[in-house]
Design an enzyme around this catalytic site. Structure first.
Site, PDB file in Angstrom:
ATOM      1  N   HIS A  66      -2.273  -7.641   0.903  1.00 40.44           N
ATOM      2  CA  HIS A  66      -1.940  -6.265   1.442  1.00 40.44           C
ATOM      3  C   HIS A  66      -1.006  -5.446   0.532  1.00 40.44           C
ATOM      4  O   HIS A  66       0.160  -5.833   0.575  1.00 40.44           O
ATOM      5  CB  HIS A  66      -1.645  -6.034   2.952  1.00 40.44           C
ATOM      6  CG  HIS A  66      -1.412  -4.836   3.383  1.00 40.44           C
ATOM      7  ND1 HIS A  66      -2.429  -4.034   3.866  1.00 40.44           N
ATOM      8  CD2 HIS A  66      -0.802  -4.232   4.084  1.00 40.44           C
ATOM      9  CE1 HIS A  66      -2.227  -3.106   4.199  1.00 40.44           C
ATOM     10  NE2 HIS A  66      -1.215  -2.791   4.446  1.00 40.44           N
ATOM     11  N   SER A 105      -2.474   1.611   3.102  1.00 42.79           N
ATOM     12  CA  SER A 105      -2.334   1.132   4.487  1.00 42.79           C
ATOM     13  C   SER A 105      -2.361   2.551   5.398  1.00 42.79           C
ATOM     14  O   SER A 105      -3.068   2.999   5.324  1.00 42.79           O
ATOM     15  CB  SER A 105      -1.117   0.411   4.611  1.00 42.79           C
ATOM     16  OG  SER A 105      -1.040  -0.591   5.707  1.00 42.79           O
TER      17      SER A 105
HETATM   18  C1  GTR Z   1       0.181  -2.644   9.948  1.00 46.66           C
HETATM   19  C2  GTR Z   1      -1.070  -1.904  10.838  1.00 46.66           C
HETATM   20  C3  GTR Z   1      -1.890  -1.491   9.950  1.00 46.66           C
HETATM   21  C4  GTR Z   1      -1.455  -0.879   8.605  1.00 46.66           C
HETATM   22  C5  GTR Z   1      -0.195  -1.400   8.155  1.00 46.66           C
HETATM   23  C6  GTR Z   1       0.606  -0.695   7.466  1.00 46.66           C
HETATM   24  O1  GTR Z   1       1.172  -3.107  10.704  1.00 46.66           O
HETATM   25  O2  GTR Z   1      -1.252  -2.672  11.836  1.00 46.66           O
HETATM   26  O3  GTR Z   1      -2.794  -0.638  10.545  1.00 46.66           O
HETATM   27  O4  GTR Z   1      -1.402   0.426   8.554  1.00 46.66           O
HETATM   28  O5  GTR Z   1       0.720  -1.617   9.246  1.00 46.66           O
HETATM   29  O6  GTR Z   1       0.749   0.512   7.310  1.00 46.66           O
HETATM   30  O7  GTR Z   1       1.349  -1.408   6.373  1.00 46.66           O
END
Ligand code: GTR
Length: 463
Positions: free
Chosen positions: A442, A301
């Site tokens: 995610h 991420s």
């Molecule tokens: C989210 C963000 C993403 C990603 C994520 C993370 O809120 O929009 O770009 O980086 O966080 O790091 O978990």
């Protein structure tokens, strides 16, 4: 900085209604060409239409449907700023690579300092019989300036026992403190500021309750059993992840505070975290149990964006892995699919440099796109992983970056990504660039790690 965190966001249950509908996007590959129908959508993975429609309904301002992706033209990694076509490996190495790196510094991540003179390492723990005797654990405090104890970062390292020579290793930042990656009671509890809302975090500090909280993302025993070392650092040791005008973390150590305003290309937090990874590598190079020439840098991420920038800006990293890095990471900005430049700059004003905000809603004016970040890894191996339900990070945009970085690899006599279209779910394609889209959301799962270790076996262990 909670604004748009998705780690805990609920995703649609409508996946059960999986339908394989054709989705026709448009994109053009090369400067000057007219937009072409995207034939890469003809086979392989497609986003669940039910999920895409559900997300579009809930967030009407966000593009989750392929047919809403605007027509765009990608800048050509092999066309120099003065228009010269890059036709030889020497032209790439001597001219174009540096040009692209500079564009990313100036317009996206900002400029980080070089290795500080006062950098020092203190090994504060060495346990030769960690994890039931299977590993050696080390913990090392890295101080960034002579005579200053703060800020400092702690590197946690496990090395498999019974090794015959220095081992290759994976290095990545973690979100919740080193003690979160494994319940091992010998890991020092993180002392830096922690994001609220995480397991066992009280008043922005870690407590014993957070020990092992992130272990599902760090299969330490499996990594060691495959003959790799693993090293990790809590990213908040380098720079706490909230916007404070760059007063805390490593920025004030190096920034010129006499200036009235920070320069528009001053480093943001992602550049600081990536710089921290390079400082961890500075230590690893001195550790005789580890082969500093075989370090794979990885991250998930925002830390996947960071791993990519670390790999681009520091060529000592032998292999680079981006797990669900999305916008500002592996995903093409010009697709505006899921998270956009404007959204990310508004939610996280401290991540990138000030100049990047000029491209809010104007992605087509960027002098680069993220396929060129991937190309900066060449000739080193790079692996990009997406997740099926993680449409915010734009799996197709991540794949297309890998695909359109490939001409640079080919120029250097390597394979790049051996695919023209996305592979099916849970199937990797691997050349010098690797890619997969995994089932689920995610996260970092064992499936991801298994692919990374297979990829590393091919590219690092063979050496
Ligand atoms: C989210 C963000 C993403 C990603 C994520 C993370 O809120 O929009 O770009 O980086 O966080 O790091 O978990």
């Amino acid at each position: 900085m909670k604004t748009a965190d998705r780690d805990t966001a609920p995703l649609s249950l409508a996946l059960a209604l999986w339908l394989l509908a054709a989705a026709g996007g448009w994109h053009a590959l090369r400067g000057g060409e007219a937009a072409q129908p995207d034939r890469s959508t003809a086979g392989g993975w497609k986003a669940s239409p039910a999920l895409s429609e559900d997300l579009s309904r809930r967030s009407p301002g966000t593009i989750y449907l392929e047919e809403k992706v605007p027509a765009y033209t990608l800048p050509d990694p092999l066309a120099s700023a003065d228009g010269t076509k890059v036709e030889t490996a020497a032209q790439w190495k001597e001219n174009r690579r540096g040009e692209i790196l500079e564009l990313f510094r100036k317009h996206v991540y900002g400029r980080a300092p070089s290795r500080p003179e006062g950098l020092s390492f203190e090994v504060v723990d060495k346990e030769a019989k960690a994890l039931d005797g299977s590993a050696t654990r080390k913990q090392v405090i890295v101080r960034f300036a002579a005579g200053r104890d703060e800020p400092a970062m702690e590197v946690l390292i496990y090395i498999p026992n019974g090794r015959r020579r220095p081992v290759p290793a994976f290095l990545g930042l973690n979100f919740q403190g080193n003690h979160s990656v494994h319940p091992d009671p010998g890991i020092r509890l993180g002392r830096s500021w922690m994001r609220p809302g995480r397991d066992g975090v009280v008043d922005n500090r870690a407590t014993e309750k957070s020990r092992g909280a992130a272990r599902s993302r760090w299969p330490i025993e499996k990594i060691l059993a495959r003959g790799y070392g693993v090293a990790t650092v809590y990213y908040g040791d380098i720079d706490p992840d909230f916007h404070d005008e760059f007063r805390n973390g490593v920025h004030p150590l190096f920034d010129d505070r006499s200036l009235e305003r920070r320069p528009p290309d001053a480093w943001g937090s992602i550049a600081a975290w990536a710089w921290g990874l390079s400082r961890a590598l500075d230590y690893l190079e001195t550790d005789s149990d580890i082969d500093g020439r075989r370090i794979a840098v990885l991250g998930h991420s925002r830390l996947g964006k960071t791993a990519l920038w670390a790999g681009a800006s520091d060529e000592r990293f032998a292999l680079v892995i981006s797990n669900n890095s999305g916008c500002g990471g592996a995903a093409l900005s010009r697709r505006c699919f899921g998270e956009t430049v404007e959204r990310i700059n508004r939610s996280f004003p401290h991540w990138f440099c000030e100049n990047f905000k000029r491209y809010n809603g104007r992605e087509s004016e960027l002098p680069i796109d993220q396929h060129m970040l991937v190309a900066l890894m060449a000739p080193r191996p790079v692996y990009i992983a997406s997740a099926d339900q993680d449409l915010w990070a734009d799996p197709r945009g991540e794949f297309l970056s890998a695909l359109h970085a490939s001409p640079v690899y080919r120029l250097l006599g390597l394979e790049g990504l051996p695919a023209k279209e996305m592979p099916p779910l849970d199937r990797s394609v691997e050349g010098t660039i690797g890619y997969h889209v995994r089932s689920g959301g995610h996260d970092v799962k064992d499936y991801d790690w298994e692919r990374y270790m297979d990829f590393a076996d091919r590219h690092l262990r063979a050496r």
